[in-house]
Write a protein that holds these residues in place. Structure first.
Motif, short mmCIF file in Angstrom:
data_model
loop_
_atom_site.label_atom_id
_atom_site.label_comp_id
_atom_site.label_asym_id
_atom_site.label_seq_id
_atom_site.Cartn_x
_atom_site.Cartn_y
_atom_site.Cartn_z
N ASP A 157 63.23 -17.36 18.53
CA ASP A 157 64.27 -17.01 17.56
C ASP A 157 64.50 -18.09 16.51
N ARG A 158 63.94 -19.26 16.69
CA ARG A 158 64.17 -20.34 15.75
C ARG A 158 63.48 -20.04 14.42
N ARG A 159 64.13 -20.43 13.34
CA ARG A 159 63.54 -20.21 12.03
C ARG A 159 62.34 -21.13 11.85
N VAL A 160 61.29 -20.59 11.29
CA VAL A 160 60.10 -21.39 11.03
C VAL A 160 59.72 -21.22 9.57
N GLU A 161 58.98 -22.18 9.07
CA GLU A 161 58.45 -22.12 7.72
C GLU A 161 56.94 -22.22 7.79
N ARG A 162 56.28 -21.50 6.92
CA ARG A 162 54.83 -21.52 6.91
C ARG A 162 54.33 -22.58 5.95
N GLY A 163 53.26 -23.25 6.35
CA GLY A 163 52.66 -24.27 5.49
C GLY A 163 53.27 -25.63 5.71
N LEU A 164 52.54 -26.64 5.31
CA LEU A 164 53.00 -28.01 5.46
C LEU A 164 53.97 -28.39 4.34
N PRO A 165 54.93 -29.27 4.65
CA PRO A 165 55.86 -29.73 3.61
C PRO A 165 55.19 -30.77 2.71
N VAL A 166 54.30 -30.31 1.86
CA VAL A 166 53.56 -31.19 0.94
C VAL A 166 53.66 -30.60 -0.46
N ASN A 167 54.01 -31.43 -1.42
CA ASN A 167 53.96 -31.02 -2.82
C ASN A 167 52.52 -31.19 -3.29
N TRP A 168 51.75 -30.12 -3.21
CA TRP A 168 50.32 -30.19 -3.48
C TRP A 168 50.04 -30.54 -4.94
N SER A 169 50.84 -30.03 -5.85
CA SER A 169 50.65 -30.34 -7.26
C SER A 169 50.88 -31.83 -7.52
N LEU A 170 51.91 -32.39 -6.88
CA LEU A 170 52.18 -33.83 -7.02
C LEU A 170 51.03 -34.65 -6.43
N ALA A 171 50.47 -34.18 -5.31
CA ALA A 171 49.34 -34.89 -4.71
C ALA A 171 48.16 -34.96 -5.67
N ALA A 172 47.86 -33.83 -6.33
CA ALA A 172 46.73 -33.80 -7.26
C ALA A 172 46.98 -34.69 -8.46
N SER A 173 48.18 -34.64 -9.01
CA SER A 173 48.46 -35.46 -10.19
C SER A 173 48.51 -36.94 -9.84
N THR A 174 49.02 -37.28 -8.65
CA THR A 174 49.02 -38.68 -8.20
C THR A 174 47.60 -39.20 -8.05
N ALA A 175 46.74 -38.39 -7.45
CA ALA A 175 45.34 -38.79 -7.28
C ALA A 175 44.68 -39.02 -8.63
N ALA A 176 44.94 -38.13 -9.57
CA ALA A 176 44.32 -38.26 -10.90
C ALA A 176 44.77 -39.54 -11.59
N ARG A 177 46.04 -39.93 -11.39
CA ARG A 177 46.53 -41.16 -12.02
C ARG A 177 45.97 -42.41 -11.37
N LEU A 178 45.78 -42.37 -10.05
CA LEU A 178 45.41 -43.58 -9.33
C LEU A 178 43.91 -43.81 -9.21
N MET A 179 43.12 -42.77 -9.25
CA MET A 179 41.69 -42.97 -9.01
C MET A 179 41.02 -43.61 -10.22
N PRO A 180 40.02 -44.47 -9.99
CA PRO A 180 39.34 -45.14 -11.10
C PRO A 180 38.52 -44.15 -11.92
N ALA A 181 38.29 -44.53 -13.17
CA ALA A 181 37.46 -43.70 -14.03
C ALA A 181 36.02 -43.70 -13.52
N GLY A 182 35.30 -42.67 -13.85
CA GLY A 182 33.91 -42.58 -13.44
C GLY A 182 33.02 -43.54 -14.21
N PRO A 183 31.76 -43.66 -13.79
CA PRO A 183 30.84 -44.58 -14.48
C PRO A 183 30.56 -44.12 -15.90
N ARG A 184 30.26 -45.08 -16.76
CA ARG A 184 29.97 -44.76 -18.17
C ARG A 184 28.58 -44.16 -18.31
#
Length: 365
Positions: free
Chosen positions: A19-46
């Motif tokens: 009877d307990r309320r449940v929520e589906r999916g993990l509590p992760v802001n997936w959009s924030l994860a993607a944008s954080t990765a894009a900001r932090l990862m180094p640029a590719g080779p020239r």
């Protein structure tokens, strides 16, 4: 405490689990994860725009070509379409990775929490995941995501700047190396597209593992043993995988065992097949394999520490254990015999059988 209809707060018994309320999916802001990765990862080779375009087009062609070779070796996938990969840059890979993880974990049922707390948790988890993806995004060469792409039908990805960088680092022929990478990822695509039950089985194991909940107090009782394992005491593995396993309860550990056995088979089978295609297709396959294995083991102290903490070292062992299992089974009963692992979930090897292939042969006959 819960407000009573008459006003004062009264103690209430916990609701039954059903009877307990449940929520589906993990509590992760997936959009924030993607944008954080894009900001932090180094640029590719020239490189020049012309060279970049040439690499992207070649990898797209090679991915479809590679799967054709994989089908010839394995005998799997006859009649399926040969499709090109999506060749991406690093930030695009991070977005694709978060979309795939979101889809894979969306079925997990977790205890419901107040929306402010869930939002804060999701934001924190998103930033942490983004930092991890930023590290991995500069290293991953490609992947097959069974849950990504339009409609979640699956998506084969090759990360062009990382293939280019690895080619330069290893000092190998670029055309051969790109095809060799595509052989591994195309094998993963074939595993999931030629074996109709595999995708749902894999997702089911992940959902079951994430949905099994244990009180924090139960984990705390196992923490001393887990810490000793992480330190490598008492002959333990001394890695993050050992820590994770020891923190699991019996039910969680049983599911985790099945999930680890399956992922070990998938990775090892892909490594085995990419080398089994042989020098007729990739003439320098022995040189590429040797140098690539050395690269997997190399790196500075900080890089090795991060790989250990992220479980990359455990994944490397999966390649070796799974590939050795496939080699021994094929040597004993041929590729058709090895393909029996794909008949049903019951014919998948257990973790114990992966290190003792003859036990699997005895069980499946």
């Amino acid at each position: 405490m819960q407000p009573d209809a008459t006003g004062p707060a009264t103690m209430t018994a916990p609701a039954p689990a059903s009877d307990r309320r449940v929520e589906r999916g993990l509590p992760v802001n997936w959009s924030l994860a993607a944008s954080t990765a894009a900001r932090l990862m180094p640029a590719g080779p020239r490189t020049t725009p012309a060279a970049a375009r040439e690499l992207v087009e070649r990898l797209r062609v090679d991915s479809a070509r590679a799967e054709g070779h994989v089908r010839e070796v394995t005998g799997l996938g006859a009649g399926l379409p040969l499709l090109p990969a999506d060749v991406l840059d690093r930030p695009s890979w991070a977005r694709a990775a978060t979309e795939g993880m979101d889809a894979l974990t969306s079925g997990a049922q977790l205890p419901a929490s107040p929306w402010p707390l869930r939002n804060v948790t999701a934001a924190g988890s998103g930033v942490q995941l983004g930092a991890l993806l930023a590290y991995l995004g500069a290293r991953v060469l490609g992947q097959y995501d069974p849950f990504g792409g339009p409609g979640g039908a699956g998506r084969l990805i090759v990360v062009a700047p990382n293939v280019h960088a690895a080619t330069e680092t290893l000092g190998v022929d670029g055309e051969q190396f790109g095809l060799w990478v595509c052989l591994h990822e195309a094998t993963h695509r074939l595993q999931f597209t030629a074996v109709p039950w595999l995708r749902d089985h894999f997702a089911g194991l992940v959902t079951e593992l994430l949905s099994l909940q244990e009180p924090d107090t139960a984990k705390l009782t196992r923490l001393p043993d887990a810490i000793r394992s992480l330190r490598g005491e008492d002959g333990a593995k001394g890695d993050v995988l050992a820590l994770v396993e020891l923190l699991q309860g019996p039910e969680q550990r049983a599911v985790l065992d099945r999930l680890l056995a399956l992922s070990t088979l998938l990775e090892g089978h892909a490594d085995h097949v990419m080398d089994a295609v042989g020098p007729d297709v990739v003439p320098d396959v022995a040189v590429i394999r040797r140098r690539f294995t050395e690269r997997r083991r190399g790196g500075g102290i900080v890089d090795r520490l991060l790989r250990t903490l992220l479980g990359v070292e455990a994944k490397m062992r999966q390649y070796a254990v799974g590939a050795a299992f496939c080699r021994e089974i094929e040597a004993a009963v041929g590729m058709d015999g090895l393909n029996r692992v794909w008949e049903s979930p019951r014919t998948l090897p257990t973790r114990a059988e992966l290190t003792e292939p003859q036990a699997w042969l005895r069980r499946v006959g």
